[in-house]
Design a protein around this motif. Structure first.
Motif, PDB file in Angstrom:
ATOM      1  N   THR A 265       0.803  -1.220   0.000  1.00 29.10           N
ATOM      2  CA  THR A 265       0.000   0.000   0.000  1.00 29.10           C
ATOM      3  C   THR A 265       0.833   1.264   0.000  1.00 29.10           C
ATOM      4  O   THR A 265       0.387   2.312  -0.478  1.00 29.10           O
ATOM      5  N   HIS A 266       2.052   1.199   0.572  1.00 24.22           N
ATOM      6  CA  HIS A 266       2.910   2.373   0.695  1.00 24.22           C
ATOM      7  C   HIS A 266       4.347   1.993   0.359  1.00 24.22           C
ATOM      8  O   HIS A 266       4.797   0.895   0.710  1.00 24.22           O
TER       9      HIS A 266
ATOM     10  N   ALA B 127      12.516   8.596  -8.787  1.00 19.66           N
ATOM     11  CA  ALA B 127      11.864   8.702 -10.095  1.00 19.66           C
ATOM     12  C   ALA B 127      11.889   7.370 -10.832  1.00 19.66           C
ATOM     13  O   ALA B 127      10.903   6.976 -11.466  1.00 19.66           O
ATOM     14  N   GLY B 128      13.027   6.655 -10.761  1.00 25.58           N
ATOM     15  CA  GLY B 128      13.127   5.376 -11.448  1.00 25.58           C
ATOM     16  C   GLY B 128      12.126   4.363 -10.941  1.00 25.58           C
ATOM     17  O   GLY B 128      11.506   3.631 -11.723  1.00 25.58           O
ATOM     18  N   LEU B 129      11.926   4.303  -9.624  1.00 30.12           N
ATOM     19  CA  LEU B 129      10.991   3.341  -9.046  1.00 30.12           C
ATOM     20  C   LEU B 129       9.547   3.842  -9.143  1.00 30.12           C
ATOM     21  O   LEU B 129       8.638   3.070  -9.467  1.00 30.12           O
ATOM     22  N   ALA B 130       9.330   5.126  -8.862  1.00 28.61           N
ATOM     23  CA  ALA B 130       7.969   5.669  -8.910  1.00 28.61           C
ATOM     24  C   ALA B 130       7.384   5.546 -10.306  1.00 28.61           C
ATOM     25  O   ALA B 130       6.204   5.211 -10.473  1.00 28.61           O
TER      26      ALA B 130
ATOM     27  N   PRO C 147       0.558   2.383  -5.459  1.00 30.40           N
ATOM     28  CA  PRO C 147       0.660   2.583  -4.008  1.00 30.40           C
ATOM     29  C   PRO C 147       0.910   4.041  -3.662  1.00 30.40           C
ATOM     30  O   PRO C 147       1.349   4.833  -4.516  1.00 30.40           O
ATOM     31  N   ALA C 148       0.651   4.397  -2.427  1.00 30.85           N
ATOM     32  CA  ALA C 148       1.033   5.726  -1.941  1.00 30.85           C
ATOM     33  C   ALA C 148       2.550   5.778  -1.878  1.00 30.85           C
ATOM     34  O   ALA C 148       3.197   4.827  -1.418  1.00 30.85           O
ATOM     35  N   MET C 149       3.124   6.881  -2.348  1.00 31.53           N
ATOM     36  CA  MET C 149       4.582   6.995  -2.410  1.00 31.53           C
ATOM     37  C   MET C 149       5.039   8.220  -1.621  1.00 31.53           C
ATOM     38  O   MET C 149       4.522   9.317  -1.820  1.00 31.53           O
ATOM     39  N   ILE C 150       6.010   7.985  -0.734  1.00 32.39           N
ATOM     40  CA  ILE C 150       6.518   9.024   0.163  1.00 32.39           C
ATOM     41  C   ILE C 150       8.026   9.137  -0.030  1.00 32.39           C
ATOM     42  O   ILE C 150       8.741   8.134   0.022  1.00 32.39           O
ATOM     43  N   VAL C 151       8.510  10.338  -0.271  1.00 33.21           N
ATOM     44  CA  VAL C 151       9.947  10.582  -0.412  1.00 33.21           C
ATOM     45  C   VAL C 151      10.487  11.161   0.892  1.00 33.21           C
ATOM     46  O   VAL C 151       9.893  12.068   1.479  1.00 33.21           O
TER      47      VAL C 151
ATOM     48  N   ASP D 145       3.140  11.281  -3.269  1.00 34.82           N
ATOM     49  CA  ASP D 145       2.009  11.802  -2.494  1.00 34.82           C
ATOM     50  C   ASP D 145       2.445  12.707  -1.353  1.00 34.82           C
ATOM     51  O   ASP D 145       1.761  13.687  -1.042  1.00 34.82           O
ATOM     52  N   HIS D 146       3.569  12.366  -0.725  1.00 35.88           N
ATOM     53  CA  HIS D 146       4.065  13.182   0.390  1.00 35.88           C
ATOM     54  C   HIS D 146       5.585  13.277   0.325  1.00 35.88           C
ATOM     55  O   HIS D 146       6.266  12.336  -0.106  1.00 35.88           O
TER      56      HIS D 146
END
Length: 410
Positions: free
Chosen positions: A224-225, A237-240, A252-256, A306-307
């Motif tokens: 989920t995250h 960027a490569g994974l997102a 999924p929700a993505m947080i850096v 997302d965040h």
């Protein structure tokens, strides 16, 4: 600090982005890398840490452990060689080089006068030096004042010429560009700037191998995250981009996560464009101590993350110790200071019910973390963790042995 990205999108992966980074090219890159003997042919493990998940109050915690990717000890081994191979193929089309032949050194005589150069915080430079050594072309690496002597020696071991400059990472980037112009060398950087996007694109495309392995290892399960390291934004960027293309609106929700004093991605989110940090950049998280966002990476992060959040250096040190400790059901892991940003961010989020709710992390969350490096600077690791990497490795091996015995008994 935590901020929501107002531009985060839940649409299908945009075609204009797909033309730059896509799963098809990632598959090709992965096939080429299979011929490089510097990499572990079986990839890297995806570990489930049930005890830590229970302690944090989430349903599942998965850690992709890049420490065993190669003797280089980090995920950077996936980006630099692909960028160098694709550069050579573009530069010398008349030679009809084969990618696998390049990585096995078949054309080293033809490339003896082709010199590449890059600035680095350590891991990218080491990966580029190793790739250049295998391919057979000269390599120059520019290091700034904060790069440890251990990391310098690890790079020089592959025959690279080392140039030292005062200042931070961004100043080493400027010096590398100036030397390239002066000597007619080719910059192979993992960060983009105006007029320089092809090579950073290829670096990011190489990271698709990591994402592909994760999807195969999940075997139909989902998460989920995902927490991603900051830096200039290349890995994120490569994974997102891969996860966005694969899952579309259901991504999924993505947080850096990045250091508080090197928050160029968070500043980019606040301003709406690739920006610089307002901090000092000097973080213990050496691989993430970057002051300026890669404009190319930002094209992907702008709509997929997302965040954005920042952590303090001590948060990273604490997370290193948590992973090294292990438990009855959790394997002890060797994770360097930049590798643990995601876990450190998760731990900090969960200290605030308000922030956890904002990100949507609760007892049903299935969280993916990327441990991007092992003890790439062993002395630094020992100092921060209070235990040597070799000692942790021995405990890891004992844990694995006990698990195998228990499985047989059951």
């Amino acid at each position: 600090m935590l901020i929501a990205n107002p531009n985060a999108s839940r649409t299908a992966y945009p075609e204009n982005l797909k033309a730059i980074l896509n799963i098809q090219a990632a598959v090709e890159s992965r096939a080429w890398l299979a011929h490089w003997n510097a990499l572990n042919p079986s990839g890297t493990p995806l570990f489930n840490l049930p005890d830590l998940a229970a302690n944090l109050g989430v349903a599942e915690l998965l850690v992709k452990d890049e420490s065993s990717r190669s003797e280089l000890g980090s995920f950077k081994a996936l980006g630099a060689p692909i960028a160098l191979v694709r550069l050579i193929l573009r530069r010398f089309p008349e030679q009809r080089f084969e990618p696998q032949g390049l990585l096995t050194g078949e054309y080293r005589d033809a490339l003896a006068d082709f010199t590449v150069i890059s600035a680095t915080d350590g891991n990218h430079g080491r990966a580029l030096a190793a790739a250049a050594h295998s391919i057979g072309c000269p390599c120059v690496i520019v290091l700034h004042a904060n790069v440890s002597r251990e990391r310098e020696q690890a790079i020089a071991a592959y025959g690279a010429q080392i140039v030292r400059v005062p200042g931070n990472y961004d100043e080493s980037v400027e010096e590398a560009a100036a030397l390239a112009i002066k000597h007619h060398w080719q910059v192979v950087s993992d960060t983009s700037y105006e007029g320089y996007e092809e090579i950073p694109r290829d670096v990011m495309q190489g990271y698709g191998t990591l994402a592909a392995e994760i999807i195969e290892q999940l075997d139909g399960r989902t998460f989920t995250h995902v927490f991603l390291q900051g830096g200039v934004g290349g890995l994120a960027a490569g994974l997102a981009s891969y996860f966005w293309e694969l899952y579309g609106p259901a991504r999924p929700a993505m947080i850096v996560v990045e250091p508080q004093q090197a928050d160029c991605l968070l500043q980019s989110a606040l301003s709406g464009h690739a920006a610089k940090t307002q901090g000092s950049v000097d973080s213990v998280m050496a691989g993430l101590a970057c002051g300026e966002t890669s404009p190319l990476a930002w094209k992907f992060l702008h709509g997929s993350i997302d965040h954005f959040m920042t952590i303090e250096d001590q948060d990273a040190v604490n997370a290193m110790r948590v992973l090294a400790a292990g438990s009855e059901r959790d394997i002890p892991l060797i994770a360097g200071e930049s590798a643990v940003a995601g876990l450190a961010g998760l731990i900090q989020l969960l200290k605030s019910p308000h922030h956890a709710a904002e990100v949507g992390i609760d007892e049903h969350a299935r969280v993916l973390l990327i441990s991007t490096e092992g003890a790439t600077a062993p002395a630094v690791y020992s100092e921060l963790v209070g235990e040597s990497a070799q000692s942790v490795l021995q405990r890891q091996q004992r844990w694995s042995f006990q698990q195998r015995n228990q499985t047989r008994l059951n």
